[in-house]
Design a protein around this motif. Sequence first.
Motif, PDB file in Angstrom:
ATOM      1  N   GLY A  48     -60.886  25.455  63.283  1.00 40.39           N
ATOM      2  CA  GLY A  48     -61.741  26.449  62.639  1.00 40.39           C
ATOM      3  C   GLY A  48     -62.929  26.866  63.482  1.00 40.39           C
ATOM      4  N   PRO A  49     -63.785  27.719  62.904  1.00 39.10           N
ATOM      5  CA  PRO A  49     -64.975  28.195  63.612  1.00 39.10           C
ATOM      6  C   PRO A  49     -66.043  27.099  63.698  1.00 39.10           C
ATOM      7  N   PRO A  50     -67.097  27.306  64.530  1.00 41.62           N
ATOM      8  CA  PRO A  50     -68.080  26.241  64.777  1.00 41.62           C
ATOM      9  C   PRO A  50     -68.720  25.662  63.510  1.00 41.62           C
TER      10      PRO A  50
ATOM     11  N   ASN B 229     -68.712  21.740  62.694  1.00 48.80           N
ATOM     12  CA  ASN B 229     -69.958  20.971  62.582  1.00 48.80           C
ATOM     13  C   ASN B 229     -69.999  20.143  61.303  1.00 48.80           C
ATOM     14  N   ALA B 230     -69.381  20.639  60.233  1.00 43.94           N
ATOM     15  CA  ALA B 230     -69.467  19.959  58.940  1.00 43.94           C
ATOM     16  C   ALA B 230     -68.197  19.183  58.605  1.00 43.94           C
ATOM     17  N   GLY B 231     -67.037  19.745  58.916  1.00 43.85           N
ATOM     18  CA  GLY B 231     -65.756  19.153  58.500  1.00 43.85           C
ATOM     19  C   GLY B 231     -65.513  17.822  59.184  1.00 43.85           C
TER      20      GLY B 231
ATOM     21  N   PRO C 163     -65.525  12.340  45.710  1.00 39.00           N
ATOM     22  CA  PRO C 163     -66.260  12.200  46.982  1.00 39.00           C
ATOM     23  C   PRO C 163     -66.294  13.522  47.740  1.00 39.00           C
ATOM     24  N   VAL C 164     -67.383  13.738  48.440  1.00 41.30           N
ATOM     25  CA  VAL C 164     -67.489  14.932  49.282  1.00 41.30           C
ATOM     26  C   VAL C 164     -68.086  14.511  50.624  1.00 41.30           C
ATOM     27  N   ALA C 165     -67.452  14.970  51.715  1.00 42.99           N
ATOM     28  CA  ALA C 165     -67.963  14.671  53.063  1.00 42.99           C
ATOM     29  C   ALA C 165     -68.646  15.930  53.582  1.00 42.99           C
TER      30      ALA C 165
HETATM   31  C1  LIG Z   1     -62.971  28.954  56.994  1.00 46.61           C
HETATM   32  C2  LIG Z   1     -62.258  27.627  57.170  1.00 46.61           C
HETATM   33  C3  LIG Z   1     -61.460  27.436  58.283  1.00 46.61           C
HETATM   34  C4  LIG Z   1     -60.790  26.236  58.467  1.00 46.61           C
HETATM   35  N1  LIG Z   1     -60.016  26.084  59.570  1.00 46.61           N
HETATM   36  C5  LIG Z   1     -59.373  24.915  59.765  1.00 46.61           C
HETATM   37  C6  LIG Z   1     -58.557  24.731  60.922  1.00 46.61           C
HETATM   38  O1  LIG Z   1     -58.370  25.617  61.759  1.00 46.61           O
HETATM   39  N2  LIG Z   1     -57.943  23.524  61.068  1.00 46.61           N
HETATM   40  C7  LIG Z   1     -58.092  22.508  60.159  1.00 46.61           C
HETATM   41  O2  LIG Z   1     -57.533  21.439  60.354  1.00 46.61           O
HETATM   42  N3  LIG Z   1     -58.855  22.665  59.061  1.00 46.61           N
HETATM   43  C8  LIG Z   1     -59.497  23.829  58.841  1.00 46.61           C
HETATM   44  N4  LIG Z   1     -60.256  23.993  57.722  1.00 46.61           N
HETATM   45  C9  LIG Z   1     -60.256  22.929  56.719  1.00 46.61           C
HETATM   46  C10 LIG Z   1     -61.406  21.902  56.752  1.00 46.61           C
HETATM   47  O3  LIG Z   1     -62.490  22.290  57.502  1.00 46.61           O
HETATM   48  C11 LIG Z   1     -60.937  20.555  57.234  1.00 46.61           C
HETATM   49  O4  LIG Z   1     -59.845  20.094  56.502  1.00 46.61           O
HETATM   50  C12 LIG Z   1     -62.059  19.500  57.202  1.00 46.61           C
HETATM   51  O5  LIG Z   1     -61.711  18.486  58.090  1.00 46.61           O
HETATM   52  C13 LIG Z   1     -62.327  18.921  55.832  1.00 46.61           C
HETATM   53  O6  LIG Z   1     -63.337  17.945  55.958  1.00 46.61           O
HETATM   54  P1  LIG Z   1     -64.605  17.909  55.014  1.00 46.61           P
HETATM   55  O7  LIG Z   1     -65.423  16.753  55.450  1.00 46.61           O
HETATM   56  O8  LIG Z   1     -65.290  19.225  54.945  1.00 46.61           O
HETATM   57  O9  LIG Z   1     -63.894  17.603  53.615  1.00 46.61           O
HETATM   58  P2  LIG Z   1     -64.487  17.862  52.152  1.00 46.61           P
HETATM   59  O10 LIG Z   1     -64.402  19.294  51.829  1.00 46.61           O
HETATM   60  O11 LIG Z   1     -65.791  17.183  51.982  1.00 46.61           O
HETATM   61  O12 LIG Z   1     -63.403  17.061  51.296  1.00 46.61           O
HETATM   62  C14 LIG Z   1     -62.057  17.494  51.262  1.00 46.61           C
HETATM   63  C15 LIG Z   1     -61.266  16.561  50.333  1.00 46.61           C
HETATM   64  O13 LIG Z   1     -61.212  15.263  50.894  1.00 46.61           O
HETATM   65  C16 LIG Z   1     -61.822  14.306  50.029  1.00 46.61           C
HETATM   66  N5  LIG Z   1     -62.510  13.377  50.934  1.00 46.61           N
HETATM   67  C17 LIG Z   1     -63.414  13.692  51.903  1.00 46.61           C
HETATM   68  N6  LIG Z   1     -63.728  12.592  52.602  1.00 46.61           N
HETATM   69  C18 LIG Z   1     -63.013  11.577  52.068  1.00 46.61           C
HETATM   70  C19 LIG Z   1     -62.908  10.177  52.361  1.00 46.61           C
HETATM   71  N7  LIG Z   1     -63.591   9.584  53.367  1.00 46.61           N
HETATM   72  N8  LIG Z   1     -62.074   9.421  51.602  1.00 46.61           N
HETATM   73  C20 LIG Z   1     -61.366   9.994  50.587  1.00 46.61           C
HETATM   74  N9  LIG Z   1     -61.427  11.302  50.261  1.00 46.61           N
HETATM   75  C21 LIG Z   1     -62.239  12.065  50.999  1.00 46.61           C
HETATM   76  C22 LIG Z   1     -62.711  15.103  49.089  1.00 46.61           C
HETATM   77  O14 LIG Z   1     -62.856  14.465  47.834  1.00 46.61           O
HETATM   78  C23 LIG Z   1     -61.904  16.380  48.961  1.00 46.61           C
HETATM   79  O15 LIG Z   1     -60.858  16.205  48.027  1.00 46.61           O
HETATM   80  C24 LIG Z   1     -60.939  25.186  57.517  1.00 46.61           C
HETATM   81  C25 LIG Z   1     -61.746  25.378  56.389  1.00 46.61           C
HETATM   82  C26 LIG Z   1     -62.402  26.569  56.200  1.00 46.61           C
HETATM   83  C27 LIG Z   1     -63.265  26.746  54.975  1.00 46.61           C
END
Ligand SMILES: Cc1cc2nc3c(=O)[nH]c(=O)nc-3n(C[C@H](O)[C@H](O)[C@H](O)COP(=O)(O)OP(=O)(O)OC[C@H]3O[C@@H](n4cnc5c(N)ncnc54)[C@H](O)[C@@H]3O)c2cc1C
Length: 289
Positions: A96-98, A102-104, A25-27
């Motif tokens: 993290g940054p904006p 917006n996506a995480g 899965p990817v969010a």
């Molecule tokens: C440059 C950068 C800076 C960052 N800074 C921070 C920060 O300061 N603080 C912080 O907390 N995080 C930070 N992060 C990490 C990241 O943004 C967060 O952890 C974010 O919340 C991940 O969410 P996502 O939807 O992008 O996950 P994805 O990348 O889509 O997925 C991450 C993992 O979770 C699994 N997954 C996703 N959704 C579900 C679901 N509903 N059920 C089961 N599995 C699932 C996926 O299979 C994958 O294994 C940073 C990342 C980057 C690249």
Amino acid sequence: MQSVTLPASLDEAVAALTAMPAAVPVAGGTDLMAAVNAGLLRPAALVGLGRINEIRGWQYQDGHALLGAGLTHARMGRPDFAALIPALAAAARAAGPPQIRNAGTLGGNIASAAPTGDALPVLAALEAVLVIVGPGGLGDSGVARREIPVSHLLAGREMLRPGELIGFVRVPLLHAPQVFLKATGRTGPGRAVASVGLVLDPARRGVRCAIGAVAPMPLRPLEAEQWVASLIDWDGERGLAPEALEAFGEYVAAACVPDQGEPVAAGVLHLRRTVAVLARRALGRALSS
Ligand SMILES: Cc1cc2nc3c(=O)[nH]c(=O)nc-3n(C[C@H](O)[C@H](O)[C@H](O)COP(=O)(O)OP(=O)(O)OC[C@H]3O[C@@H](n4cnc5c(N)ncnc54)[C@H](O)[C@@H]3O)c2cc1C
């Protein structure tokens, strides 16, 4: 990568994952795509969760908020959410940054379970519960639900099984001050060196606190919580003397950053100092709000 499926509901997503056991899965993709780009992961197929509207918002349920796993950090950082769960909103604003905010998503932050995940100490302090959806239900959809404390998943005491997803996060609405603070190694947005989520729970006359980033999972200094809760006049001013706040910070730091032999390394002392300051400030702010 062979295929990307974009289900419109949690049931469809579980069905897609069950039909394709190698699919991931990817969010928001902020963590997953970083791993793919670094060559650490080569998923055979992806099941995108971005079109599942039912997990992008929240609803109220018996004194709790049922948060969709697809809530982005940006959405959680807005004032209406901050009025509901202030510490989680503060953590989301610090994540993290904006473009990452917006996506995480909340679900991605939990599933990634990085020690530096900003939402995690807040969820631990709130004693949040995960609603997991997965295959095996008896109804028409064939989808089952089970609930596990977030701390069990983060501690590895329970794992997501094949085909399972984090659907929702149940969080109590405490209607009391709560604080998230984060120390980073540099100025501006960055990963936490240490973080703290702290909530007051007047109904249970409790202080709950979790320290993030200093261990693989958020740590709860339970004795320090109980000690300080016993000092608070819950029916009165709720304030504490500076010495008590100071002692709380030291108590939390000693519990969460233990000695690793003599002499104590400078890095350990610095981290302990950082945790003590975060915990003291968080409690001071909560009690004066
Ligand atoms: C440059 C950068 C800076 C960052 N800074 C921070 C920060 O300061 N603080 C912080 O907390 N995080 C930070 N992060 C990490 C990241 O943004 C967060 O952890 C974010 O919340 C991940 O969410 P996502 O939807 O992008 O996950 P994805 O990348 O889509 O997925 C991450 C993992 O979770 C699994 N997954 C996703 N959704 C579900 C679901 N509903 N059920 C089961 N599995 C699932 C996926 O299979 C994958 O294994 C940073 C990342 C980057 C690249």
